[in-house]
Design a protein around this motif. Structure first.
Motif, PDB file in Angstrom:
ATOM      1  N   GLU A  41       0.820  -1.202   0.000  1.00 16.22           N
ATOM      2  CA  GLU A  41       0.000   0.000   0.000  1.00 16.22           C
ATOM      3  C   GLU A  41       0.860   1.260   0.000  1.00 16.22           C
ATOM      4  O   GLU A  41       0.544   2.238  -0.678  1.00 16.22           O
ATOM      5  N   ALA A  42       1.961   1.247   0.763  1.00 17.79           N
ATOM      6  CA  ALA A  42       2.841   2.411   0.811  1.00 17.79           C
ATOM      7  C   ALA A  42       3.441   2.684  -0.564  1.00 17.79           C
ATOM      8  O   ALA A  42       3.514   3.836  -1.001  1.00 17.79           O
ATOM      9  N   VAL A  43       3.855   1.637  -1.269  1.00 20.61           N
ATOM     10  CA  VAL A  43       4.416   1.811  -2.613  1.00 20.61           C
ATOM     11  C   VAL A  43       3.341   2.306  -3.575  1.00 20.61           C
ATOM     12  O   VAL A  43       3.572   3.221  -4.372  1.00 20.61           O
ATOM     13  N   ALA A  44       2.146   1.739  -3.500  1.00 21.35           N
ATOM     14  CA  ALA A  44       1.055   2.139  -4.402  1.00 21.35           C
ATOM     15  C   ALA A  44       0.639   3.588  -4.181  1.00 21.35           C
ATOM     16  O   ALA A  44       0.285   4.286  -5.134  1.00 21.35           O
ATOM     17  N   ASN A  45       0.679   4.054  -2.940  1.00 17.75           N
ATOM     18  CA  ASN A  45       0.232   5.410  -2.606  1.00 17.75           C
ATOM     19  C   ASN A  45       1.368   6.428  -2.564  1.00 17.75           C
ATOM     20  O   ASN A  45       1.134   7.595  -2.268  1.00 17.75           O
ATOM     21  N   ALA A  46       2.597   6.000  -2.812  1.00 15.09           N
ATOM     22  CA  ALA A  46       3.776   6.850  -2.604  1.00 15.09           C
ATOM     23  C   ALA A  46       3.755   8.108  -3.452  1.00 15.09           C
ATOM     24  O   ALA A  46       3.386   8.081  -4.626  1.00 15.09           O
ATOM     25  N   VAL A  47       4.135   9.193  -2.808  1.00 16.58           N
ATOM     26  CA  VAL A  47       4.367  10.448  -3.513  1.00 16.58           C
ATOM     27  C   VAL A  47       5.821  10.841  -3.290  1.00 16.58           C
ATOM     28  O   VAL A  47       6.402  10.567  -2.236  1.00 16.58           O
ATOM     29  N   GLU A  48       6.399  11.458  -4.295  1.00 17.34           N
ATOM     30  CA  GLU A  48       7.805  11.858  -4.221  1.00 17.34           C
ATOM     31  C   GLU A  48       7.965  13.111  -3.374  1.00 17.34           C
ATOM     32  O   GLU A  48       7.132  14.020  -3.423  1.00 17.34           O
ATOM     33  N   VAL A  49       9.060  13.141  -2.616  1.00 21.33           N
ATOM     34  CA  VAL A  49       9.445  14.340  -1.869  1.00 21.33           C
ATOM     35  C   VAL A  49      10.954  14.515  -2.030  1.00 21.33           C
ATOM     36  O   VAL A  49      11.679  13.548  -2.254  1.00 21.33           O
ATOM     37  N   ASP A  50      11.398  15.755  -1.935  1.00 19.82           N
ATOM     38  CA  ASP A  50      12.833  16.023  -1.933  1.00 19.82           C
ATOM     39  C   ASP A  50      13.370  15.717  -0.546  1.00 19.82           C
ATOM     40  O   ASP A  50      12.748  16.077   0.464  1.00 19.82           O
ATOM     41  N   ALA A  51      14.531  15.063  -0.501  1.00 22.21           N
ATOM     42  CA  ALA A  51      15.133  14.694   0.781  1.00 22.21           C
ATOM     43  C   ALA A  51      16.630  14.950   0.731  1.00 22.21           C
ATOM     44  O   ALA A  51      17.223  15.024  -0.346  1.00 22.21           O
ATOM     45  N   THR A  52      17.212  15.074   1.898  1.00 25.85           N
ATOM     46  CA  THR A  52      18.657  15.207   2.028  1.00 25.85           C
ATOM     47  C   THR A  52      19.162  14.066   2.890  1.00 25.85           C
ATOM     48  O   THR A  52      18.668  13.862   4.009  1.00 25.85           O
ATOM     49  N   VAL A  53      20.140  13.331   2.367  1.00 26.39           N
ATOM     50  CA  VAL A  53      20.724  12.218   3.114  1.00 26.39           C
ATOM     51  C   VAL A  53      21.644  12.804   4.180  1.00 26.39           C
ATOM     52  O   VAL A  53      22.533  13.607   3.892  1.00 26.39           O
ATOM     53  N   VAL A  54      21.420  12.406   5.422  1.00 30.66           N
ATOM     54  CA  VAL A  54      22.222  12.885   6.539  1.00 30.66           C
ATOM     55  C   VAL A  54      23.369  11.926   6.809  1.00 30.66           C
ATOM     56  O   VAL A  54      24.516  12.334   7.011  1.00 30.66           O
ATOM     57  N   GLU A  55      23.057  10.631   6.795  1.00 29.60           N
ATOM     58  CA  GLU A  55      24.073   9.640   7.160  1.00 29.60           C
ATOM     59  C   GLU A  55      23.707   8.287   6.548  1.00 29.60           C
ATOM     60  O   GLU A  55      22.534   7.943   6.439  1.00 29.60           O
ATOM     61  N   GLY A 130       8.685   7.837   5.877  1.00 27.55           N
ATOM     62  CA  GLY A 130       9.275   7.983   4.556  1.00 27.55           C
ATOM     63  C   GLY A 130      10.266   6.874   4.259  1.00 27.55           C
ATOM     64  O   GLY A 130      10.810   6.238   5.161  1.00 27.55           O
ATOM     65  N   PHE A 131      10.503   6.645   2.974  1.00 32.49           N
ATOM     66  CA  PHE A 131      11.450   5.617   2.547  1.00 32.49           C
ATOM     67  C   PHE A 131      12.115   6.056   1.262  1.00 32.49           C
ATOM     68  O   PHE A 131      11.614   6.924   0.556  1.00 32.49           O
ATOM     69  N   LEU A 132      13.272   5.458   0.969  1.00 30.34           N
ATOM     70  CA  LEU A 132      14.056   5.899  -0.180  1.00 30.34           C
ATOM     71  C   LEU A 132      13.717   5.194  -1.485  1.00 30.34           C
ATOM     72  O   LEU A 132      13.850   5.775  -2.552  1.00 30.34           O
ATOM     73  N   LYS A 133      13.340   3.939  -1.412  1.00 21.13           N
ATOM     74  CA  LYS A 133      13.090   3.181  -2.638  1.00 21.13           C
ATOM     75  C   LYS A 133      11.630   2.745  -2.680  1.00 21.13           C
ATOM     76  O   LYS A 133      11.173   2.045  -1.787  1.00 21.13           O
ATOM     77  N   ALA A 134      10.947   3.168  -3.734  1.00 20.87           N
ATOM     78  CA  ALA A 134       9.541   2.798  -3.894  1.00 20.87           C
ATOM     79  C   ALA A 134       9.461   1.406  -4.517  1.00 20.87           C
ATOM     80  O   ALA A 134       8.936   1.210  -5.606  1.00 20.87           O
ATOM     81  N   GLU A 135      10.050   0.456  -3.817  1.00 21.96           N
ATOM     82  CA  GLU A 135      10.088  -0.944  -4.238  1.00 21.96           C
ATOM     83  C   GLU A 135       9.694  -1.802  -3.051  1.00 21.96           C
ATOM     84  O   GLU A 135       9.918  -1.436  -1.907  1.00 21.96           O
ATOM     85  N   GLU A 136       9.168  -2.965  -3.348  1.00 17.34           N
ATOM     86  CA  GLU A 136       8.817  -3.888  -2.282  1.00 17.34           C
ATOM     87  C   GLU A 136      10.031  -4.736  -1.916  1.00 17.34           C
ATOM     88  O   GLU A 136      10.724  -5.261  -2.782  1.00 17.34           O
ATOM     89  N   SER A 137      10.273  -4.859  -0.635  1.00 21.41           N
ATOM     90  CA  SER A 137      11.345  -5.699  -0.111  1.00 21.41           C
ATOM     91  C   SER A 137      10.849  -7.137  -0.008  1.00 21.41           C
ATOM     92  O   SER A 137       9.652  -7.383   0.186  1.00 21.41           O
ATOM     93  N   THR A 138      11.758  -8.083  -0.097  1.00 21.22           N
ATOM     94  CA  THR A 138      11.384  -9.492   0.061  1.00 21.22           C
ATOM     95  C   THR A 138      11.377  -9.912   1.530  1.00 21.22           C
ATOM     96  O   THR A 138      10.966 -11.024   1.849  1.00 21.22           O
TER      97      THR A 138
END
Length: 161
Positions: A41-55, A130-138
């Motif tokens: 559901e999170a992948v299906a509903n995902a919207v893009e946002v700008d993010a900054t990688v901290v670490e 939030g998450f970085l990859k709009a892909e499903e994990s196994t």
């Protein structure tokens, strides 16, 4: 009062243990199924946002098989609907993937260098997750499998007693 349980023996204690294994196995598999549904559901509903990688990094831990497993870690900041958030998930599943080698875990983080502006994703129904990859994990499927095997072992134990 001592608890004397042994698998492979006959009697009420072995039956109780087998039933406990079934309950725990079904619960673990159910959690994996829930996690799989949530990430889908999170992948299906995902919207893009700008993010900054901290670490970014890789954590090392002991595996159940007696070896070492590696888990990619990330922290990123993003803004959604006027609020600031910090994310730590590569994938939307709450069950995260572990890898047999450090290089495999690092490869998941390719393209996510510290200080870089990247695209992250949020489910509008849960913007703090939030998450970085709009892909499903196994990983949730593996949890389902482990729970199913545990429950199956319990069923076989009940049938043998």
């Amino acid at each position: 009062m001592a608890l004397n349980l042994s698998i492979g023996s006959d009697g009420p204690d072995s039956t109780r243990l087998a039933l406990l294994m079934i309950v725990v196995g079904v619960a673990v598999a159910g959690y994996g199924g829930y996690d799989y549904t949530q990430q889908s559901e999170a992948v299906a509903n995902a919207v893009e946002v700008d993010a900054t990688v901290v670490e970014t990094g890789v954590e090392e831990s002991s595996s159940r098989r007696g070896g070492v497993e590696y888990h990619p870690t990330v922290e990123f900041r993003y803004r959604y609907d006027g609020a600031n958030y910090t994310g730590t998930d590569v994938y939307p599943a709450s069950t995260q993937s572990n890898f047999d080698t450090e290089s495999a875990a690092r490869s998941v983080l390719d393209g996510y260098g510290e200080g870089e502006r990247v695209t992250a994703y949020v489910d509008p129904n849960a913007p703090a997750a939030g998450f970085l990859k709009a892909e499903e994990s196994t990983a949730p499927m593996k949890v389902i499998g482990v729970g199913g095997l545990f429950a199956l072992f319990g069923v076989v134990s009940v049938l043998r007693s």
